[in-house]
Write a protein that holds these residues in place. Structure first.
Motif, PDB file in Angstrom:
ATOM      1  N   MET A 125      12.723   4.502  37.666  1.00 53.72           N
ATOM      2  CA  MET A 125      13.256   3.880  36.469  1.00 53.72           C
ATOM      3  C   MET A 125      12.148   3.834  35.408  1.00 53.72           C
ATOM      4  SD  MET A 125      14.927   0.118  36.180  1.00 53.72           S
ATOM      5  CE  MET A 125      16.632   0.361  35.846  1.00 53.72           C
ATOM      6  N   THR A 126      12.449   4.317  34.220  1.00 56.96           N
ATOM      7  CA  THR A 126      11.469   4.290  33.142  1.00 56.96           C
ATOM      8  C   THR A 126      11.536   2.963  32.401  1.00 56.96           C
ATOM      9  OG1 THR A 126      13.063   5.355  31.695  1.00 56.96           O
ATOM     10  CG2 THR A 126      11.436   6.779  32.755  1.00 56.96           C
ATOM     11  N   GLN A 127      10.362   2.533  32.017  1.00 57.76           N
ATOM     12  CA  GLN A 127      10.295   1.276  31.254  1.00 57.76           C
ATOM     13  C   GLN A 127      10.356   1.581  29.766  1.00 57.76           C
ATOM     14  OE1 GLN A 127       6.701  -0.663  32.461  1.00 57.76           O
ATOM     15  NE2 GLN A 127       7.795  -1.897  33.960  1.00 57.76           N
ATOM     16  N   THR A 128      11.050   0.755  29.069  1.00 58.07           N
ATOM     17  CA  THR A 128      11.091   0.868  27.614  1.00 58.07           C
ATOM     18  C   THR A 128       9.782   0.332  27.069  1.00 58.07           C
ATOM     19  OG1 THR A 128      13.466   0.481  27.688  1.00 58.07           O
ATOM     20  CG2 THR A 128      12.376   0.215  25.560  1.00 58.07           C
ATOM     21  N   PRO A 129       9.103   1.104  26.227  1.00 55.97           N
ATOM     22  CA  PRO A 129       7.839   0.595  25.678  1.00 55.97           C
ATOM     23  C   PRO A 129       8.071  -0.655  24.827  1.00 55.97           C
ATOM     24  CG  PRO A 129       8.462   2.670  24.607  1.00 55.97           C
ATOM     25  CD  PRO A 129       9.464   2.410  25.704  1.00 55.97           C
ATOM     26  N   ALA A 130       7.100  -1.533  24.861  1.00 52.38           N
ATOM     27  CA  ALA A 130       7.181  -2.745  24.047  1.00 52.38           C
ATOM     28  C   ALA A 130       7.168  -2.363  22.574  1.00 52.38           C
ATOM     29  CB  ALA A 130       6.004  -3.664  24.355  1.00 52.38           C
ATOM     30  N   PRO A 131       7.926  -3.074  21.769  1.00 50.27           N
ATOM     31  CA  PRO A 131       7.895  -2.757  20.331  1.00 50.27           C
ATOM     32  C   PRO A 131       6.498  -3.036  19.781  1.00 50.27           C
ATOM     33  CG  PRO A 131       9.130  -4.780  20.730  1.00 50.27           C
ATOM     34  CD  PRO A 131       8.772  -4.206  22.072  1.00 50.27           C
ATOM     35  N   PRO A 132       6.091  -2.266  18.785  1.00 54.38           N
ATOM     36  CA  PRO A 132       4.765  -2.504  18.209  1.00 54.38           C
ATOM     37  C   PRO A 132       4.679  -3.903  17.605  1.00 54.38           C
ATOM     38  CG  PRO A 132       5.935  -0.737  17.034  1.00 54.38           C
ATOM     39  CD  PRO A 132       6.824  -1.215  18.134  1.00 54.38           C
ATOM     40  N   THR A 133       3.516  -4.482  17.708  1.00 55.51           N
ATOM     41  CA  THR A 133       3.280  -5.802  17.136  1.00 55.51           C
ATOM     42  C   THR A 133       3.277  -5.691  15.615  1.00 55.51           C
ATOM     43  OG1 THR A 133       1.925  -6.370  19.038  1.00 55.51           O
ATOM     44  CG2 THR A 133       1.661  -7.743  17.081  1.00 55.51           C
ATOM     45  N   PRO A 134       4.007  -6.553  14.923  1.00 60.53           N
ATOM     46  CA  PRO A 134       3.981  -6.517  13.454  1.00 60.53           C
ATOM     47  C   PRO A 134       2.560  -6.756  12.924  1.00 60.53           C
ATOM     48  CG  PRO A 134       5.757  -7.920  14.238  1.00 60.53           C
ATOM     49  CD  PRO A 134       4.912  -7.570  15.430  1.00 60.53           C
ATOM     50  N   VAL A 135       2.293  -6.204  11.785  1.00 54.94           N
ATOM     51  CA  VAL A 135       0.987  -6.344  11.151  1.00 54.94           C
ATOM     52  C   VAL A 135       0.901  -7.712  10.476  1.00 54.94           C
ATOM     53  CG1 VAL A 135      -0.528  -5.436   9.346  1.00 54.94           C
ATOM     54  CG2 VAL A 135       0.792  -3.862  10.795  1.00 54.94           C
ATOM     55  N   HIS A 136      -0.147  -8.448  10.781  1.00 55.31           N
ATOM     56  CA  HIS A 136      -0.389  -9.733  10.114  1.00 55.31           C
ATOM     57  C   HIS A 136      -0.909  -9.434   8.707  1.00 55.31           C
ATOM     58  CE1 HIS A 136      -1.280 -13.976   9.807  1.00 55.31           C
ATOM     59  NE2 HIS A 136      -2.469 -13.665   9.358  1.00 55.31           N
ATOM     60  N   TRP A 137      -0.520 -10.228   7.724  1.00 58.42           N
ATOM     61  CA  TRP A 137      -0.934  -9.993   6.348  1.00 58.42           C
ATOM     62  C   TRP A 137      -1.108 -11.313   5.613  1.00 58.42           C
ATOM     63  CZ3 TRP A 137       2.236 -12.053   2.700  1.00 58.42           C
ATOM     64  CH2 TRP A 137       3.531 -12.367   3.112  1.00 58.42           C
ATOM     65  N   LYS A 138      -1.740 -11.246   4.463  1.00 62.24           N
ATOM     66  CA  LYS A 138      -1.819 -12.350   3.509  1.00 62.24           C
ATOM     67  C   LYS A 138      -1.865 -11.708   2.129  1.00 62.24           C
ATOM     68  CE  LYS A 138      -6.811 -12.628   4.097  1.00 62.24           C
ATOM     69  NZ  LYS A 138      -6.910 -11.909   5.356  1.00 62.24           N
ATOM     70  N   VAL A 139      -1.485 -12.453   1.128  1.00 60.08           N
ATOM     71  CA  VAL A 139      -1.605 -11.992  -0.244  1.00 60.08           C
ATOM     72  C   VAL A 139      -2.933 -12.521  -0.771  1.00 60.08           C
ATOM     73  CG1 VAL A 139      -0.642 -12.107  -2.577  1.00 60.08           C
ATOM     74  CG2 VAL A 139       0.879 -11.928  -0.606  1.00 60.08           C
ATOM     75  N   VAL A 140      -3.750 -11.632  -1.327  1.00 57.17           N
ATOM     76  CA  VAL A 140      -5.049 -12.003  -1.879  1.00 57.17           C
ATOM     77  C   VAL A 140      -4.962 -11.945  -3.395  1.00 57.17           C
ATOM     78  CG1 VAL A 140      -7.516 -11.467  -1.949  1.00 57.17           C
ATOM     79  CG2 VAL A 140      -6.213 -11.100   0.169  1.00 57.17           C
ATOM     80  N   ILE A 141      -5.394 -13.012  -4.032  1.00 57.47           N
ATOM     81  CA  ILE A 141      -5.323 -13.117  -5.488  1.00 57.47           C
ATOM     82  C   ILE A 141      -6.726 -13.344  -6.040  1.00 57.47           C
ATOM     83  CG2 ILE A 141      -4.361 -14.436  -7.421  1.00 57.47           C
ATOM     84  CD1 ILE A 141      -2.033 -15.203  -5.479  1.00 57.47           C
ATOM     85  N   ASP A 142      -7.140 -12.469  -6.958  1.00 56.69           N
ATOM     86  CA  ASP A 142      -8.438 -12.643  -7.615  1.00 56.69           C
ATOM     87  C   ASP A 142      -8.370 -13.863  -8.523  1.00 56.69           C
ATOM     88  OD1 ASP A 142      -9.207 -10.313  -6.375  1.00 56.69           O
ATOM     89  OD2 ASP A 142      -9.132  -9.080  -8.188  1.00 56.69           O
ATOM     90  N   ALA A 143      -9.486 -14.594  -8.587  1.00 53.34           N
ATOM     91  CA  ALA A 143      -9.500 -15.838  -9.357  1.00 53.34           C
ATOM     92  C   ALA A 143     -10.885 -16.106  -9.931  1.00 53.34           C
ATOM     93  CB  ALA A 143      -9.082 -17.003  -8.464  1.00 53.34           C
ATOM     94  N   GLY A 144     -10.906 -16.690 -11.101  1.00 55.42           N
ATOM     95  CA  GLY A 144     -12.159 -17.187 -11.668  1.00 55.42           C
ATOM     96  C   GLY A 144     -12.584 -18.469 -10.975  1.00 55.42           C
ATOM     97  N   ASP A 145     -11.627 -19.318 -10.646  1.00 51.79           N
ATOM     98  CA  ASP A 145     -11.868 -20.579  -9.947  1.00 51.79           C
ATOM     99  C   ASP A 145     -10.899 -20.662  -8.770  1.00 51.79           C
ATOM    100  OD1 ASP A 145     -12.140 -23.191  -9.007  1.00 51.79           O
ATOM    101  OD2 ASP A 145     -12.167 -24.082 -11.018  1.00 51.79           O
ATOM    102  N   PRO A 146     -11.294 -20.125  -7.612  1.00 51.90           N
ATOM    103  CA  PRO A 146     -10.364 -20.088  -6.481  1.00 51.90           C
ATOM    104  C   PRO A 146      -9.883 -21.460  -6.031  1.00 51.90           C
ATOM    105  CG  PRO A 146     -12.553 -19.314  -5.822  1.00 51.90           C
ATOM    106  CD  PRO A 146     -12.572 -19.520  -7.292  1.00 51.90           C
TER     107      PRO A 146
END
Length: 157
Positions: free
Chosen positions: A1-22
Motif C-alpha cells: 500500500m502506498t502512502q499519500t505524501p503529506a501536504p507541503p507545510t504552508p510558508v510562514h510570512w509577515k508584512v514588513v513596512i519601512d518606517a521612519g519611526d517604527p
C-alpha cells in the motif's frame, strides 16, 4: 500500500513596512487593528547577556526593552514563541529606514470593519493619526483611501 505524501507545510510570512519611526507606527497599527505590540524584551535581554547585541541597538519602549530599529504587532489570538515573544501568525513588522516615503504604495492593507461601519471606523482611525486621502465610489463598491501617520496608504471598506 502506498502512502499519500503529506501536504507541503504552508510558508510562514509577515508584512514588513519601512518606517521612519517604527515604534510610533507599531503603536498606530496596534490600535488601528486592535493588535498587540510584540514584547521581545526576554530575547533582547538574553542577546545582551550573551554579548550578541549592543546596548545601542535597543530602546526603552512602553517600560520594556525593544529593538531600536524594528518592532512588530500581532493578532492577539495568534500563538507566540515564548522564548522570543515573536508572534507566529498574522504580523506587521516595522523596520527603520533612513529615507522618507516618496511614492504610492505597491502593496496596502484593506480594513473591513463590518457592514455600515466605514465612517465610524474612519473617524476612529483619524483620531489615532490617520487621514482620509479620498473617497472612492465605483461600480464595484465604495471605500475610503486613508494614510497612516507616515503616509502609507490603506483602504477602509
Amino acid at each position: 500500500m502506498t502512502q499519500t505524501p503529506a501536504p507541503p507545510t504552508p510558508v510562514h510570512w509577515k508584512v514588513v513596512i519601512d518606517a521612519g519611526d517604527p515604534h510610533a507606527q507599531a503603536d498606530f497599527w496596534a490600535a488601528a487593528l486592535r493588535y498587540e505590540v510584540e514584547d521581545n524584551s526576554a530575547l533582547i535581554d538574553r542577546l545582551l547577556g550573551l554579548g550578541a547585541l549592543p546596548e545601542q541597538a535597543t530602546v526603552e519602549f512602553h517600560g520594556r526593552r525593544a529593538f531600536r530599529d524594528l518592532i512588530a504587532v500581532r493578532h492577539p489570538e495568534d500563538p507566540v514563541d515564548p522564548e522570543s515573544g515573536t508572534g507566529l501568525g498574522r504580523r506587521l513588522l516595522f523596520q527603520r529606514v533612513p529615507e522618507a516615503k516618496t511614492g504610492k504604495n505597491r502593496l496596502h492593507l484593506d480594513l473591513h470593519p463590518g457592514e455600515g461601519r466605514r465612517e465610524e471606523e474612519a473617524a476612529r482611525l483619524e483620531a489615532l493619526g490617520a487621514r482620509v486621502l479620498r473617497r472612492v465610489r465605483e461600480q464595484g463598491g465604495e471605500w475610503l483611501v486613508m494614510a497612516d501617520p507616515e503616509g502609507n496608504e490603506f483602504c477602509v471598506q
